[in-house]
Design a protein around this motif. Structure first.
Motif, PDB file in Angstrom:
ATOM      1  N   LYS A 102      82.247 -32.335  70.768  1.00  0.00           N
ATOM      2  CA  LYS A 102      83.061 -31.957  71.526  1.00  0.00           C
ATOM      3  C   LYS A 102      82.583 -31.981  72.855  1.00  0.00           C
ATOM      4  O   LYS A 102      84.010 -32.735  74.048  1.00  0.00           O
ATOM      5  CB  LYS A 102      83.584 -30.613  71.596  1.00  0.00           C
ATOM      6  CG  LYS A 102      84.894 -30.390  70.479  1.00  0.00           C
ATOM      7  CD  LYS A 102      85.665 -28.793  69.756  1.00  0.00           C
ATOM      8  CE  LYS A 102      85.790 -28.210  68.678  1.00  0.00           C
ATOM      9  NZ  LYS A 102      86.024 -27.033  68.298  1.00  0.00           N
ATOM     10  N   GLN A 103      81.879 -31.333  73.371  1.00  0.00           N
ATOM     11  CA  GLN A 103      81.198 -31.892  74.821  1.00  0.00           C
ATOM     12  C   GLN A 103      81.392 -33.788  74.763  1.00  0.00           C
ATOM     13  O   GLN A 103      81.388 -33.601  75.707  1.00  0.00           O
ATOM     14  CB  GLN A 103      79.545 -31.302  75.017  1.00  0.00           C
ATOM     15  CG  GLN A 103      79.668 -29.511  74.945  1.00  0.00           C
ATOM     16  CD  GLN A 103      78.068 -28.909  75.179  1.00  0.00           C
ATOM     17  OE1 GLN A 103      77.188 -29.874  74.504  1.00  0.00           O
ATOM     18  NE2 GLN A 103      78.554 -28.162  75.074  1.00  0.00           N
ATOM     19  N   THR A 104      80.475 -34.262  73.861  1.00  0.00           N
ATOM     20  CA  THR A 104      80.143 -35.767  74.053  1.00  0.00           C
ATOM     21  C   THR A 104      81.812 -36.333  74.371  1.00  0.00           C
ATOM     22  O   THR A 104      81.862 -36.988  75.232  1.00  0.00           O
ATOM     23  CB  THR A 104      79.509 -36.350  72.807  1.00  0.00           C
ATOM     24  OG1 THR A 104      78.267 -35.754  72.742  1.00  0.00           O
ATOM     25  CG2 THR A 104      79.393 -37.342  72.840  1.00  0.00           C
ATOM     26  N   LYS A 107      82.912 -35.492  77.561  1.00  0.00           N
ATOM     27  CA  LYS A 107      82.731 -36.085  79.104  1.00  0.00           C
ATOM     28  C   LYS A 107      82.776 -37.480  78.440  1.00  0.00           C
ATOM     29  O   LYS A 107      83.205 -37.652  79.912  1.00  0.00           O
ATOM     30  CB  LYS A 107      80.650 -36.442  78.652  1.00  0.00           C
ATOM     31  CG  LYS A 107      79.799 -35.111  78.982  1.00  0.00           C
ATOM     32  CD  LYS A 107      78.081 -34.814  78.823  1.00  0.00           C
ATOM     33  CE  LYS A 107      77.747 -33.475  78.769  1.00  0.00           C
ATOM     34  NZ  LYS A 107      76.241 -33.877  78.393  1.00  0.00           N
ATOM     35  N   ILE A 108      82.689 -38.045  77.727  1.00  0.00           N
ATOM     36  CA  ILE A 108      83.701 -39.172  77.781  1.00  0.00           C
ATOM     37  C   ILE A 108      84.763 -39.864  77.621  1.00  0.00           C
ATOM     38  O   ILE A 108      85.208 -40.498  79.061  1.00  0.00           O
ATOM     39  CB  ILE A 108      83.307 -39.906  75.642  1.00  0.00           C
ATOM     40  CG1 ILE A 108      82.209 -40.501  75.315  1.00  0.00           C
ATOM     41  CG2 ILE A 108      84.513 -41.707  76.190  1.00  0.00           C
ATOM     42  CD1 ILE A 108      82.038 -40.041  73.817  1.00  0.00           C
ATOM     43  N   ILE A 109      85.914 -39.164  77.984  1.00  0.00           N
ATOM     44  CA  ILE A 109      87.104 -38.829  78.466  1.00  0.00           C
ATOM     45  C   ILE A 109      87.084 -38.419  80.360  1.00  0.00           C
ATOM     46  O   ILE A 109      87.652 -39.227  80.642  1.00  0.00           O
ATOM     47  CB  ILE A 109      87.766 -37.324  77.660  1.00  0.00           C
ATOM     48  CG1 ILE A 109      88.340 -38.114  76.871  1.00  0.00           C
ATOM     49  CG2 ILE A 109      89.331 -37.309  78.443  1.00  0.00           C
ATOM     50  CD1 ILE A 109      88.584 -36.764  75.768  1.00  0.00           C
ATOM     51  N   THR A 110      85.801 -37.691  80.332  1.00  0.00           N
ATOM     52  CA  THR A 110      85.976 -37.259  81.988  1.00  0.00           C
ATOM     53  C   THR A 110      85.612 -38.722  82.402  1.00  0.00           C
ATOM     54  O   THR A 110      85.433 -39.080  83.888  1.00  0.00           O
ATOM     55  CB  THR A 110      84.792 -36.141  82.046  1.00  0.00           C
ATOM     56  OG1 THR A 110      85.434 -35.224  81.176  1.00  0.00           O
ATOM     57  CG2 THR A 110      84.713 -35.820  83.904  1.00  0.00           C
ATOM     58  N   ASN A 114      87.128 -41.199  85.781  1.00  0.00           N
ATOM     59  CA  ASN A 114      86.654 -41.379  87.029  1.00  0.00           C
ATOM     60  C   ASN A 114      86.044 -42.793  86.234  1.00  0.00           C
ATOM     61  O   ASN A 114      86.631 -43.437  87.957  1.00  0.00           O
ATOM     62  CB  ASN A 114      85.113 -40.357  86.987  1.00  0.00           C
ATOM     63  CG  ASN A 114      84.812 -38.778  86.301  1.00  0.00           C
ATOM     64  OD1 ASN A 114      86.392 -38.235  86.752  1.00  0.00           O
ATOM     65  ND2 ASN A 114      84.174 -38.104  86.175  1.00  0.00           N
ATOM     66  N   ASP A 115      86.234 -43.391  86.014  1.00  0.00           N
ATOM     67  CA  ASP A 115      85.812 -44.738  85.797  1.00  0.00           C
ATOM     68  C   ASP A 115      87.620 -45.525  86.075  1.00  0.00           C
ATOM     69  O   ASP A 115      87.801 -46.730  86.885  1.00  0.00           O
ATOM     70  CB  ASP A 115      85.706 -45.355  84.778  1.00  0.00           C
ATOM     71  CG  ASP A 115      84.140 -45.965  83.765  1.00  0.00           C
ATOM     72  OD1 ASP A 115      83.323 -45.028  85.600  1.00  0.00           O
ATOM     73  OD2 ASP A 115      83.323 -45.468  82.816  1.00  0.00           O
ATOM     74  N   ILE A 116      88.909 -44.871  85.592  1.00  0.00           N
ATOM     75  CA  ILE A 116      89.646 -45.864  85.402  1.00  0.00           C
ATOM     76  C   ILE A 116      90.134 -44.915  86.835  1.00  0.00           C
ATOM     77  O   ILE A 116      90.771 -46.335  87.775  1.00  0.00           O
ATOM     78  CB  ILE A 116      91.046 -44.597  85.068  1.00  0.00           C
ATOM     79  CG1 ILE A 116      90.303 -44.832  84.188  1.00  0.00           C
ATOM     80  CG2 ILE A 116      92.879 -45.025  85.616  1.00  0.00           C
ATOM     81  CD1 ILE A 116      91.816 -44.333  82.419  1.00  0.00           C
TER      82      ILE A 116
END
Length: 179
Positions: A102-104, A107-110, A114-116
């Motif tokens: 879930k944390q990973t 992090k990936i979603i965040t 951020n990249d978007i």
């Protein structure tokens, strides 16, 4: 049927030398009683020792079996405890795996968000730069066009007398600055 068996035995004993002697005095019952008494008197300690040894062996085997049973019960209890601990540990590992997943994922979603966001900002900046560049080019072309039209108009309207007048005015201005 019993009478028939007795007749058969009597027949065999008369003809072949085998038989049962039913005469008490002739059979030597006293001798047999003495032999049996001696066997009981002297055989009793021997039989007692054999029975005692057998009893001791059986008791020892029972104690060994009881000890092995206790050891097996302890091993079973220990194995059950280890199994329970392993189940708890596997549940903890599974929960940690779920938490880490879930944390990973977060992090990936965040990171993706951020990249978007950064890409949007970069795209907007590039669009703004391109707009400014286009506007600058348009202004430059308009300026060049206006300047060239102004020069053409001046060339059309400029005659030698007007030209002399402009030169004199500018010379006077320069001389006032010099003082």
């Amino acid at each position: 049927m019993t009478i028939m068996n007795i007749n058969l035995i009597n027949y065999i004993s008369e003809h072949e030398g085998f038989g049962i002697n039913t005469d008490v005095i002739d059979t030597n019952i006293l001798n047999l009683a003495v032999v049996i008494g001696v066997l009981i008197y002297y055989g009793r300690p021997l039989l007692g020792d054999i029975i005692t040894n057998r009893k001791t062996t059986i008791l020892k085997n029972l104690e060994d079996a009881e000890s092995r049973f206790q050891q097996a019960a302890e091993n079973l209890s220990f194995a059950k405890e280890q199994l329970q601990k392993a189940k708890i540990k596997s549940e903890q590992i599974r929960n940690q795996g779920i938490t880490i997943a879930k944390q990973t994922a977060n992090k990936i979603i965040t990171s993706a968000e951020n990249d978007i966001k950064r890409l949007k900002e970069t795209t907007l900046y590039i669009i703004k730069l391109e707009e400014e560049k286009c506007l600058s080019e348009v202004f430059s072309k308009l300026n060049d066009l206006a300047f060239s039209k102004a020069i053409e108009k001046i060339k059309q309207n400029l005659n030698p007398s007007l030209q002399k007048k402009i030169v004199l005015q500018n010379t006077e201005k320069l001389s006032t600055f010099k003082r």
